[in-house]
Every structure is written in C-alpha cells, then in structure tokens.
Scaffold this motif. Structure first.
Motif, PDB file in Angstrom:
ATOM      1  N   MET A   1       0.824  -1.213   0.000  1.00 27.77           N
ATOM      2  CA  MET A   1       0.000   0.000   0.000  1.00 27.77           C
ATOM      3  C   MET A   1       0.863   1.270   0.000  1.00 27.77           C
ATOM      4  O   MET A   1       0.593   2.219  -0.730  1.00 27.77           O
ATOM      5  CB  MET A   1      -0.888  -0.007   1.239  1.00 27.77           C
TER       6      MET A   1
ATOM      7  N   PHE B   1       2.244   1.796  -3.378  1.00 25.85           N
ATOM      8  CA  PHE B   1       1.203   2.327  -4.269  1.00 25.85           C
ATOM      9  C   PHE B   1       1.007   3.828  -4.030  1.00 25.85           C
ATOM     10  O   PHE B   1       0.852   4.609  -4.965  1.00 25.85           O
ATOM     11  CB  PHE B   1      -0.130   1.601  -4.013  1.00 25.85           C
ATOM     12  N   TYR B   2       1.039   4.196  -2.761  1.00 23.09           N
ATOM     13  CA  TYR B   2       0.847   5.610  -2.441  1.00 23.09           C
ATOM     14  C   TYR B   2       2.012   6.445  -3.008  1.00 23.09           C
ATOM     15  O   TYR B   2       1.803   7.549  -3.523  1.00 23.09           O
ATOM     16  CB  TYR B   2       0.751   5.812  -0.928  1.00 23.09           C
TER      17      TYR B   2
ATOM     18  N   ILE C   1       3.737   5.720  -5.639  1.00 27.29           N
ATOM     19  CA  ILE C   1       3.538   5.828  -7.097  1.00 27.29           C
ATOM     20  C   ILE C   1       2.461   6.882  -7.388  1.00 27.29           C
ATOM     21  O   ILE C   1       2.617   7.735  -8.268  1.00 27.29           O
ATOM     22  CB  ILE C   1       3.125   4.457  -7.700  1.00 27.29           C
ATOM     23  N   LEU C   2       1.392   6.802  -6.613  1.00 31.16           N
ATOM     24  CA  LEU C   2       0.298   7.765  -6.800  1.00 31.16           C
ATOM     25  C   LEU C   2       0.801   9.195  -6.631  1.00 31.16           C
ATOM     26  O   LEU C   2       0.510  10.070  -7.453  1.00 31.16           O
ATOM     27  CB  LEU C   2      -0.809   7.469  -5.778  1.00 31.16           C
TER      28      LEU C   2
ATOM     29  N   THR D   1       0.749   3.613 -19.676  1.00 37.41           N
ATOM     30  CA  THR D   1       0.030   2.633 -18.858  1.00 37.41           C
ATOM     31  C   THR D   1       0.940   1.452 -18.527  1.00 37.41           C
ATOM     32  O   THR D   1       0.964   0.975 -17.394  1.00 37.41           O
ATOM     33  CB  THR D   1      -1.213   2.138 -19.624  1.00 37.41           C
TER      34      THR D   1
ATOM     35  N   LEU E   1       3.304   2.318 -15.752  1.00 40.96           N
ATOM     36  CA  LEU E   1       2.643   2.380 -14.446  1.00 40.96           C
ATOM     37  C   LEU E   1       2.312   0.977 -13.938  1.00 40.96           C
ATOM     38  O   LEU E   1       2.496   0.683 -12.754  1.00 40.96           O
ATOM     39  CB  LEU E   1       1.374   3.233 -14.539  1.00 40.96           C
ATOM     40  N   LEU E   2       1.858   0.143 -14.844  1.00 40.21           N
ATOM     41  CA  LEU E   2       1.540  -1.231 -14.444  1.00 40.21           C
ATOM     42  C   LEU E   2       2.801  -1.979 -14.005  1.00 40.21           C
ATOM     43  O   LEU E   2       2.773  -2.750 -13.046  1.00 40.21           O
ATOM     44  CB  LEU E   2       0.860  -1.978 -15.596  1.00 40.21           C
TER      45      LEU E   2
ATOM     46  N   VAL F   1       3.565  -0.876 -10.570  1.00 46.54           N
ATOM     47  CA  VAL F   1       2.629  -1.487  -9.626  1.00 46.54           C
ATOM     48  C   VAL F   1       3.034  -2.947  -9.376  1.00 46.54           C
ATOM     49  O   VAL F   1       3.048  -3.414  -8.224  1.00 46.54           O
ATOM     50  CB  VAL F   1       1.185  -1.395 -10.187  1.00 46.54           C
TER      51      VAL F   1
END
Lengths: 475, 882
Positions: A405, A408-409, A411-412, A424, A427-428, A431
């Motif tokens: 998590m 992910f944050y 990356i966000l 995309t 980004l994938l 992730v």
C-alpha cells in the motif's frame, strides 16, 4: 511448567513483534501525512514565479560544485560538459581527480584544454597531497577547475574541494550525476528563502536515469528502466525521497542528504572539519555533524529539502554491485550512529535526539537485523513445531499489504506531483514491482545490510567497492 | 503465568484496510494520470482555439480597412461569448500570462491592455478575496505580471500580511506596479526580508523603466535589520555614495550580513576614512568578514597600514587569513613578501670559494674573445654563476659590516662587468640584476637582506641612473680604460608590476639579481633609495669608486609615461649586450627621473646614454623593448616618445629630434610624423618629416604585406570557428558539429572540412565529405543568388557540380532569372525567416503553424511589386541605399 514458561516467552516475543510492527505502521502513516502536506505546500508555494530571472542577479551567491572522480574516464568529459551547462552565472565546477588509475585526468586535460596553475594550499589541512590544480585556457570553460590529488577516497576528495573553494556554498555531487539545468537556481532559492534560520544544507531527490534518453548532457526523455533491479530501485527511491525525506524535511529532522546531490554552507562545513574520512557513510555523517554543531552553538538553523527532480543518476543493474552498495550504506549507517551515539534520546538535541536518531537506530539500522533474525527464528519455530501459525500468517500478510500500500501511495504521489511515467505499461510495471518487491528485492537489501553490519562488527576490512558506469552518452 | 492474548482478527482487519487502500491508490494512480493528461489535452485544444484570436487582437492596427475592422469586432463578440465559460477564462488567462514572458515593447503593452479589456483582471481581483493563501498569492502574482497598475492600492494592504507567501508577492507587486512602491515597502514593512526576496526585488527594480531610485541612505537607520541590509545593497547597486558616514557606522553592526555589505560599499566607494574603523572591528569579526576587510585594505590602504597587517599576520592562526594578509601587504607595497619556499640554503663553506670564483670570472673576461675556449668557458661560467649565487646568499647571512667588507673585497679584486638592475618600489623589494658579458651565462643571483648593504648597492646604482649628465661625464672619464658591457633600464612603478622583456638577441642569458628580502628594513631601504636618487653628486662619487675597471659600453634607454605603457624602438651599438633593468618605484624618484628624462630629451647629443626608464604609476604596463624593431601593424596603445616634447622645441632641436627619430624610430612613428606634417609650419621640418615618413612607410608596407598574407591565409584556412570545438569533442558531438557546419557554415569551413576527409573515424570522414559537398553547393547557390540580385548575369561556379546538382542549379538560375525579369508576377510562399522574429516567437507560442513550402516554386498568393521591392531591398542593403 517449563513448557508453560516457554509458551509465555513465545507469546511475549509475538507481542514484541506486534508492537514493533504497529509502531512502524504508525510512523509510516505519520510520514505519509507529513510528506503529503509538505508536497502540497511546496507545490502551492512554487506554482508561480520565474526562477530564471534570478539567474544573473548581482546578489546571486557563488556556488562551487565539487565532483570527485575516480576512474571515470569513460564518462568524465560528457559529465563535465553537463555540469558546465547549468543555468546559473556565479558558479564553479571543481572536479577532484582522486588519484585515478586510468586516463581520467588526461581526458579532462585534452578535452578542456587545461593547464596547471599555482595556488597556495593550507599546509595544516588534512587531505592527501595535491599534485596539481588545473584551469582551462579557454574562456568558455573558465568555470572549470580540476584538482589532481593522490587517492584518499571520496571524503578526502570532497574535503580538498571544500578547502580550495572560496565560494559561499559548496555542492557535493557524484560526477556521473546529471543535474537539471535549473538545479542551482532551486538550490539558491532554498538557501536564501529563510529569514529566521540559517540554511546549512540543501538536499534533493535523486531520480533513476537508467534507460532514459540523454543527449549532450541533457535529459531528453524519461523512460522506465528496462532492468528489473533498476526498476525496483526506482520504486525504492520514489518511496524514500517522495515520502520519507519529504516527511523528515517537514519536521526539520532530515538526517541524511544524498551524496549524489547535496549542497552545504561552506563556513559550517569548514567549522566541523569537513567530511569524515574514516567512514563510508560520509554523506550522513556530515549532516549529523553539522546539525550537532549548530545545536551546540545554539544557532538557529535548518536543512532544506527540494522534492523537484533535479538530479538523475545511474543505479546499479548488477546484483553484486548492488549488494556492495547496500553493504556500504549499512556500514556507513552504523559508523555514523556509533560516532554520534551521544545524541541518542538526548533532549539537548531536540527532535534530532528524540525522534530522528531513534528512528534511524531502530528502523534503518535495527530493522533489517530483526528481519533477518525473525526469518531464522521462524524456520526454527517451524522445525520445533512451536510456531503460532495464525499469528504468523496474519502479521506477515498485514506487513506485506502495508508495504504494498505504501508503495502504491508513493507511485500515486509521484504521478500526482510530477507525472513522469505516463505510459500505462510503465505504471503497471511499477505497480507489479510494488507487489513483488517485498518478496524479491527486499530480501536482497536485508541480506546486504546484515552483511555490512557483520563486516563492521567483526572488523572485516572493506572499502567502497566499485561501480561500472555505462555512461549517459551510451544509454 | 499467562501472556495477553493477541487478537489476530485485528491484524486481518488491518490487512483488509491496507488492501482496500492499496486498491484505491491503484485506481487513483490511473485516475490522476488520465485526469492530468486529459486536462493538458483540453488546455492545448482550447489554447489552439484562442491563440489566433489573441494574435488578431495583438496585431490589430487602428488604421485597418473596413473589412478588417468588421472582423475585429466580430472576433471581440466571439471571444466575449467564449469568456462566459470559466474554463475558457482560465485558459485565456494562462495563455496571456505565458505570452507575457515572450513579448516586449508595444506588443507587451497591447497584451496588458487586452488582459484588462477582456476583464480577466477582475478574476484576479476576485482571487484577492479568497481565504486560501495560495489563491490570494496567485491573484497578486497575476495582477503584477499583467501590470494592472490600479491594483496597487489593493495589493499593498497585504504588505504586512502574516502569511509569508502573500506578503512576499505583495512586496514584489508594490515594487513592480509603482516606482514609489519601493519607498512604501521599505517604510512600512515589519517583517524580515529574505535574501531571496531581496534578490527578486532588486531584479524587478533594475528592470523598471524610468525608475528614479530614491536616496536609500534614508533607510539605513531603520529598526528592521533586513531593510538596512537591503538599503545597503541598493546603495551599492545604484552607486549612491552620499552615505559614507552611515556606512562606516554600519561596519560595527552585530549582523554579519550588514557588516559585510557595509564593507562592500566601503570598498566600492573607496571610503578612505573607513580604514581605521575597519582595523578596529577586525579582531571581533569572523573569518569571512576578516578576509573582506583585508581585501578592502588591500584596495584602499597605504603603507601606514602595514604595521597593522604585520600584527594580524603574527596574531592570526587561520591560514586563510594569514595568507590573505600577505597578499594584502603585497597589494599595498608590491613584492614586500617574497617567496621563501623551496630556496636553497647556503652554508658559510661556500664563501671560501668566493675569491677563486671572482678570479675565474676575471680570467673568463679576458678570454672571452677566444672562440676555442668558449665551451670550457661556458662550463666554468655556469659554475661561477652558482658560486656567485651562493656567495651572495651567504652575504645575506652576514652582518651588515661584514657584508660591506666582503663587497669591498670583491670590488677591489674583480673587474665589474655588470651593472645591476634595480627594482625599487615605494617600500619594498629592490632587485639588482647583474649583467654578464657573455651569452648563455647563467648568472648568479643574490639576495640581500641587510638594510645597509642594500643601501650601499642602491647608492651605487641609483647614482648612475638618475643623473645622466653627470653620469655621462663620469663615463667619459672612465670609458678610456673601462669596458662597460651593460646597459641599465630603469623601470619605475608606483603601484603595480612592470614587466620588461628585451633584447631578443640575448634571450638565453639569465640576469643575475640581488633581492632585498628583509621585511623590517624595507621602509628604510626605500627611503635610502629615494634619498640616494635625489643626491646625484654622492652617487657619482660612489660610481667613481665602484667602476674602476668596468667596460661601459652601454646605452641606457629612458621611457617616461605616467599613464600608459609604450615602446621605444632604439638602435644600439652593441646589439648582443643584455641590457640590465632598474625599476624605480619611489614616487619622488620617479619625479626626479622624469625631470631627468625631459632634460635629456632636450639634449639630443646625450641621448645615447639614456637608461631605459619605464614608469607606470597607475596601470600594469608591459613594455617589450627591442633593439632592432621592424614593426608590422602599428600598436594603437603605443605612444610616441617624441610626442610630448616635439612641438615645444625650437626648429634646430626639432631637426635634431627628427634625425634621432630617423635613426632610432620605426613605423610606429608614422602617426606622429603625419601629425608633424599636418601641424608644422616650418617647411624644412615638414619636408624632413615627409622624408622620414616615406622611409618608414616603405618598411612598414613590406612588413604589412607579409603579415597580411599570413592573416589572409589564416582567415581562409585556419579560422573555422568549429575547429576548436571540434578538437575537444567526442565522436557524437563531432557529428552534431558537422550538422551545424552545414547549417551555418560558410567558405571558411571548407578547408577545415577538407582536413577532416582524412580523419581516422569513418563516420566523421563520410559525414565531412557530405557536408563539404553540400556546403560547396550551397555556396555556389548563394553566389549565384547574389549575382542575380546584383544584376550580374554571369555567375562563376566556384566548385564543380555533379550532373544532378547541375540540374538543380540550372533550375535555380532559371527561377532567379524569372524573378528578376517578371517581378510583377512573382509569387512566393511566406517563409518564417521573412517575418519579424517576435512574430515567429508568438506563432510558436500560440502553436500556430504556417504552411511549409513544399518546394521552392510553390506559389500560394501574389505579392505586389512594392512588396517585392522591399524584400529585395532587405536582401541587399547596398542596393537599397542606392
């Protein structure tokens, strides 16, 4: 009876692990909050205004960029060219050839038309002997100074540069780093924008340049690294710089400025005696030292942190080099903490002694060791059949999900703030890296840290190791 | 005994929470990515839509025809409709704010007007009412950038706002929007002003038009330290030197920045009264300030500051400061501090060799005419040189009395074949150069530390130099029996270094020197020097005793100029003789010397005995003295020695001077001779001057011709601006450079490209070949183009063409011919290079693309004949003039 006590002990061990984990969660959550606030504040504050107008101001302070070079013949010319093309008037590029065994010096002399000059050097300054100081005969390279000295390590080279510089601020960078053209303007702004406190150091984000398109010393296109190790490191750097250091910066407790991109108030650096040549974690140690000095002198000060991506560097793509690098970091960490142990929970040093130092002690130094011990304990527990499976699976899953998590944050927040990897697929990939990193990359980091600590504790001689650079020009 | 139970459910709950958050972040990653991308796309689209409208507005002319006016009005209505949408307003505002960075002058004024005409400033006003600091700041920033002067009153209310960013923006606005804004700001600000803010405000102020800076000294008494600091910086920037007393006071300020800035002002305005207070505050300052103070003393100080500097040197332990002290002392009195490192230590044992060495020297002198012994002599002399050096170094260690005795001994037993060079600065080093007779002799070097010894030597030397008339008499008496193979040059420099290089024939000869290194004695030594220089009688007596057996075949040169360096060409009888130098820096001495020089210049018969005196009281001067000068192009900075005196002379003297000039002068005298021809009334003098002028012109022409040929060769072959860059580049850069050569290169690059055809690297070789061919082709076209425009139908091909090239070339010629013959019907496609640069930027900014010419013969619309003429004129300015 014995079994009962043993079970109680086991339960308490579980509780200790649980508490440690919960504290970690809390700390990370606070850090996420602080870094988010700091990022938003920074963005709002800097959303208007044109830095370039200040570029040639008569009040603009002078800066020396010190770049130690050791066996960098493959990339040195290109790297210097990049450094010479920064958008700032009042700066000097000082390359310190730290006794390179290859043709680093010759390449510089040939490419930049250098000639030896005479300059008096403080006989009391403790650095390895200087063999020569070179300046270019060409006006276009007048900003360049090359110091040729005997090999003494990165710290020694940086100290020589600091000593020979006569500018107000010194920037200590890795010569293979690529600085953005407006990097110095951001640095000057950070040094100059405070009114209440003296800014003693400025650090910045280091971004991963592997696979990026770089031409003529300029970053042309940002690309995701193709190498998996580099991808994991990119994710790790994003998390560390965008969340970690941003948060520490928010509460003015930043204890480390990356050696690849750090700028310092020269006067304070000189006052603390420069870099420690007996540690491999010199970048962390000098910040500890400078902060401590300012506390001892009771002077108001701060350390600034710039979240903008101003410095790009190549990260190791080879496992062995990566392990060596992390091993060195672990040793440096331990050496610094050991050297400044008087700060540990010392209220005299305020947040530094009560928050930063303990955090570094428990979560940067101790955590990998605990993980390592925990890993073997679990194996032993399984072997002995005394493992509490429910608790083990629950806590492992929780920690794992928390780690994913947080990634992910990161990356966000990177997308929200800078939106540099827009495809995309990229980004994938990131992730996916975040999902498998705790299982694949993290153990390597833990192993390296344990190895580093082992070497340090058992005094196994180990130096800097080496990294073979591909060089931006060839990327 | 039991332990607290761990509820694993809690952990699973946390896990679920983290999974949920993780998924949310995952979705948000793509959501934000898409949002940001789509917003960017939308903005780009809207900008594309709005940009042509903006350009219409910006470039609309009042005297436009009816149709244009009607279009303009329609556009206005259209844009007002669009502006009803908030997003459009925002985008338009952004477009105008961006554009502002790239336009200037009239266009910028129109842009500001348009911003207000469209009512966009009202949005900015609205922002000022917002509670969020970043929005208020943005509003202030927009109003400032678009120079909405009416907003000044609204904005200055925020000048003491507690929110830092708003405060800073309003400060910038106050200074930008009104010239008096700086006064208001400095008067009213209560908060600290960061260095960055000062930097930004100064940047704004220095770019203000018609800005009359107030007298910033008014704010030096402010209770706000930062106002004082900023005031000082502004005082320095605007050179307001009417606040000296306040500035001197401020060096005692507790704030180091203020102190530093005050010292900077002192240095800049040369406030001499500040030296004493600076010395007083010195001890309490930190290192940086101390260095700054020393730097200021170096600029403004004089000899009276030396004791203070000595004290600092003794007391300070910091290397940087002590090092700076030494350089300061040397800056005030040059070369007071001499290098001490790496010098050889001389023992007393070396002194034993002294007499033998002198004897050897004597022997050598007698044998010097014998060619067979030259090699041997050379070796011996080298040994001798070392011995002499040792000897003089030993002398340094002796007591003054001993030294005197030693010197007497030497003089009594030695033929003195030298005349030392004396370099005397106001209070510092005196260097005496000995002159050996023979070439390639490494001469001894001596350092004399003792005051008395130096005085003795200086006595002897100065006398010789400063009384030419008496000196010449003295020489008359000794020349019968004495050979004087030396020629002293006197160089006087009050403040800075004078470097002299001379006698190319004697390049390999090293001059011996005697250096005075005793720091304590410097002042006295110079005093003595000055005294001696002023007492020629005593000097001549001294010389009498010294030069008993000296050959005096010297011819001193005297050059005198207070302000600038210059060169005197002079023929000497003995070209192979190394001319010793004497530097005289004492001011008094200099006056004396100057007087003497003037005297001598009025007495041409004595000119052969003049020493070379080169004096420069203010600037560094480098004089290159040559015995046989055949100059090329004239050096503009050189000043003719005869200029100052010539027109004041009587006719007889003028003729004598011209004769001398003919003998000694060179092409450098041409301007002076021309001046004589123009100004002189006496026909005979005029004719004589013309005669000399012709002689010199011939020499000059031949030399110029040679140098011109060389220059032309360089221009044609070696002057490619790319060469240097190319040499220092790697392969990739070289290839890029070759592209650049093709883009902007000309004929000059061809020869450089030819050299690259043999490059080791194949890629470079091939590329060079291509570039060369393309460049040659282009040059041919350009030549043809010029030829056509000039009406020249015959175009010479400079380079051979390939058949394909020839076809293109013929087509171009035909096209050009058509252009010239059918001007009225010529159709051209508009090219970016034909439109104003500013418009190009604007087009780029607004993302408007002009249709690219698909081929050179594309014809989109017709121009009138007037347009064609104007284009032609702009291509060919010469024609336009005609």
């Amino acid at each position: 009876m014995d079994n009962g006590i043993f079970e109680v002990i086991l339960e308490y061990i579980n509780i200790v692990f649980l508490l440690f984990t919960i504290v970690l969660f809390v700390l990370f959550t606070i850090m996420v909050y602080l870094s988010t606030r700091n990022s938003i504040h920074y963005r709002n504050k800097n959303s208007f205004g044109d830095l370039s107008k200040i570029m040639a101001s008569p009040l603009a302070p002078s800066i020396t960029i010190i770049a130690p070079a050791y066996n960098e013949e493959a990339t040195i010319v290109e790297n210097i060219r990049s450094l010479l093309s920064l958008q700032y008037v009042n700066y000097e590029v000082m390359v310190v050839n730290d006794g390179s065994k290859d043709d680093t010096l010759k390449k510089m002399i040939d490419s930049y038309d250098l000639e030896k000059i005479e300059q008096e050097i403080d006989p009391n300054w403790k650095s390895k002997p200087i063999r020569g100081i070179y300046k270019s005969k060409q006006l276009s390279f007048s900003k360049l100074t090359v110091i040729d000295k005997e090999n003494g390590g990165k710290s020694d080279a940086l100290n020589t540069g600091v000593q020979l510089s006569d500018n107000k601020y010194v920037g200590c960078i890795d010569v293979d780093c690529l600085l953005m053209p407006d990097a110095l303007l951001h640095v000057v702004k950070s040094f100059y924008q405070r009114t209440q406190k003296r800014v003693i150091a400025v650090g910045g984000v280091i971004r991963v340049a592997n696979s990026c398109k770089i031409s003529g010393g300029m970053l042309e296109e940002i690309r995701l690294p193709t190498n998996w190790l580099a991808r994991f490191q990119l994710l790790e750097y994003t998390r560390s710089f965008i969340l970690g250091r941003m948060a520490w910066g928010r509460i003015d407790s930043l204890l480390i400025i990356s050696g690849a991109f750090g700028f310092f108030d020269r006067e304070i650096v000189m006052a603390v005696g420069g870099y420690d040549t007996n540690t491999v974690g010199e970048d962390m140690e000098i910040v500890f030292k400078m902060r401590k000095y300012m506390h001892d002198e009771n002077l108001p000060y701060t350390v600034e942190y710039i979240p903008d991506p101003l410095c790009w560097t190549e990260v190791p793509e080879d496992l062995k080099i990566l392990v060596n690098q992390r091993d060195r970091w672990a040793r440096g960490n331990l050496e610094t903490l050991q050297k400044h142990k008087d700060m540990f929970f010392n209220p005299k040093y305020g947040k530094l002694g009560l928050i930063s130092y303990p955090y570094w002690f428990f979560y940067e130094w101790l955590a990998p060791l605990l993980e390592f011990v925990g890993f073997f304990s679990i194996i032993v527990f399984i072997y002995l059949g005394i493992i509490n499976w429910d608790f083990f699976i629950a806590i492992t899953t929780t920690i794992y999900m928390f780690s994913v998590m947080i990634s992910f944050y990161a990356i966000l927040w990177d997308v929200y703030s800078y939106n540099q990897y827009t495809k995309t697929k990229d980004l994938l990939t990131l992730v996916f890296c975040a999902i498998i990193e705790p299982l694949v990359f993290h153990p390597i980091v833990v192993f390296s840290a344990v190895r580093g600590n082992y070497k340090k504790l058992f005094r196994i001689k180990s130096g800097w190791g080496s990294q073979v650079r591909k060089g931006f020009a060839k990327v | 005994m039991s332990s607290p139970k761990i509820h694993t459910d809690l952990l699973w709950d946390l896990t679920c929470l983290f999974i949920g958050l993780g998924l949310l972040y995952f979705v948000l990653v793509f959501y934000f990515r898409n949002k940001i991308s789509s917003k960017v796309k939308q903005v780009v689209l809207r900008k594309r839509e709005l940009s042509p409208m903006i350009s219409e507005f910006l470039f609309y002319e009042e005297d436009a025809n009816k149709e244009e006016k009607s279009n303009y009005i329609t556009l206005k209505i259209e844009i007002r409709e669009l502006l009803k949408n908030d997003f459009n307003r925002k985008v338009l505002s952004e477009v105008l704010l961006d554009l502002q960075k790239d336009v200037s002058g009239n266009t910028e004024t129109r842009l500001f007007k348009l911003y207000q005409d469209l009512g966009l400033h009202l949005d900015a006003y609205e922002k000022l009412k917002n509670w969020r600091w970043e929005i208020v700041s943005k509003g202030i920033s927009d109003l400032t950038t678009m120079q909405v002067f009416d907003a000044y009153g609204f904005i200055i209310k925020f000048i003491n706002d507690k929110r830092g960013v708003i405060r800073k923006q309003s400060e910038i606005a106050a200074v930008t929007l009104k010239n008096e804004g700086i006064n208001y700001f400095l008067d009213t600000t209560k908060y600290k002003i960061s260095q960055w803010q000062q930097l930004k405000m100064l940047e704004v102020i220095r770019n203000l038009e018609n800005f009359e800076p107030p007298r910033f000294k008014a704010w030096l008494t402010s209770s706000n330290k930062d106002v004082v600091l900023f005031g000082l910086r502004l005082i320095k920037f605007y050179n307001q030197n009417d606040a000296n007393t306040s500035i001197i006071q401020l060096i005692r300020h507790r704030n180091n920045n203020i102190k530093e800035e005050a010292i900077n002002c002192i240095k800049k305005f040369c406030i001499l009264e500040a030296i004493a207070p600076l010395k007083l505050v010195f001890w309490k300052c930190k290192t940086d300030i101390k260095i700054l103070i020393l730097d200021t003393i170096a600029t403004l100080g004089d000899e009276s500051d030396i004791p203070f500097l000595r004290m600092v040197e003794k007391k300070e332990s910091n290397f940087v400061i002590t090092s700076k002290v030494l350089s300061t002392i040397n800056a005030i009195v040059p070369e007071t501090i001499l290098p001490t490192k790496g010098l050889e230590v001389v023992t007393k044992e070396d002194m034993v060799l002294e007499e033998e060495d002198v004897l050897v020297n004597e022997t050598l002198d007698h044998k010097k005419d014998s060619p067979e012994t030259n090699t041997l002599e050379k070796d011996n002399i080298e040994e001798l040189a070392f011995a002499q050096e040792s000897e003089i170094e030993e002398i340094n260690l002796l007591e003054p009395e001993e030294l005197h005795e030693e010197t007497s001994t030497i003089n009594a037993t030695t033929e003195i074949d030298f005349l030392p060079h004396i370099i005397a600065d106001n209070e510092e080093m005196v260097a005496i150069f000995q002159e050996p007779e023979m070439e390639e002799i490494k001469a001894p070097q001596a350092e004399v530390d003792s005051e008395e010894n130096v005085t003795e030597i200086a006595d002897e030397m100065s006398g010789i130099l400063l009384e030419p008339s008496e000196f010449s008499k003295e020489i008359d008496t000794v020349t019968d029996s004495v050979e004087m193979d030396f020629l002293p040059h006197v160089i006087a420099d009050n403040e800075e270094t004078v470097a002299i290089s001379q006698e190319p024939e004697m390049e390999e000869t090293k001059e011996p020197e005697v250096e005075v290194d005793s720091e304590e004695n410097v002042t006295e030594i110079v005093d003595d020097m000055s005294r001696i220089l002023l007492e020629p009688d005593e000097l001549s007596k001294e010389i009498d005793t010294v030069i008993d057996s000296v050959e005096m075949d010297f011819l001193p040169h005297i050059i005198d100029d207070n302000e600038e360096g210059f060169t005197i060409p002079q023929e000497l009888e003995m070209e192979e003789i190394k001319v010793p130098e004497v530097k005289v820096d004492s001011e008094e001495s200099f006056i004396e010397i100057t007087d003497e020089i003037n005297k001598v210049l009025l007495e041409p018969e004595e000119i052969n005995f003049l020493p070379n005196v080169i004096e420069d009281s203010e600037e560094e001067c480098i004089v290159i003295e040559e015995l046989n000068i055949h100059t090329g192009p004239l050096n503009k900075s050189s000043i003719n020695i005869f200029d100052n005196n010539f027109f004041e002379q009587d006719n007889y003297n003028k003729i004598l001077l011209l004769d001398t000039l003919e003998d000694l002068g060179s092409a450098k005298e041409l301007p002076f001779l021309k001046e004589i021809i123009e100004k002189e009334e006496n026909l005979a003098i005029k004719e004589r001057a013309m005669e000399i002028l012709n002689d010199f012109s011939e020499t000059n022409y031949s030399l110029n011709k040679e140098s011109n040929v060389l220059e032309n060769e360089n221009l044609n072959e070696g002057n490619s601006i790319f060469k240097q860059l190319f040499d220092s580049s790697d392969e990739e850069s070289k290839l890029v450079l070759l592209d650049q050569i093709l883009e902007i290169g000309d004929n000059k690059e061809i020869s450089f490209l030819k050299t690259l055809l043999n490059d080791e690297n194949k890629a470079i070789r091939d590329k060079s070949k291509t570039v060369k061919t393309e460049l040659e082709k282009r040059n041919q076209f350009e030549d043809m183009d010029n030829g056509t425009r000039d009406g020249n139908k015959e175009v010479e091909l400079l380079f051979p063409l390939t058949p394909g090239d020839e076809m293109d070339f013929i087509q171009t010629i035909e096209y050009k011919a058509t252009l010239s013959e059918e001007k009225t019907e010529t159709k051209l496609i508009i090219d970016k290079k034909l439109i104003p640069l500013e418009f190009c930027f604007l087009l780029d900014k607004l993302d408007i693309k002009l249709p690219k010419p698909s081929s050179i013969l594309d014809k989109d619309f017709t121009f009138t004949q007037e347009f064609y003429k104007s284009q032609e004129a702009s291509y060919n300015p010469n024609k336009k003039k005609k």
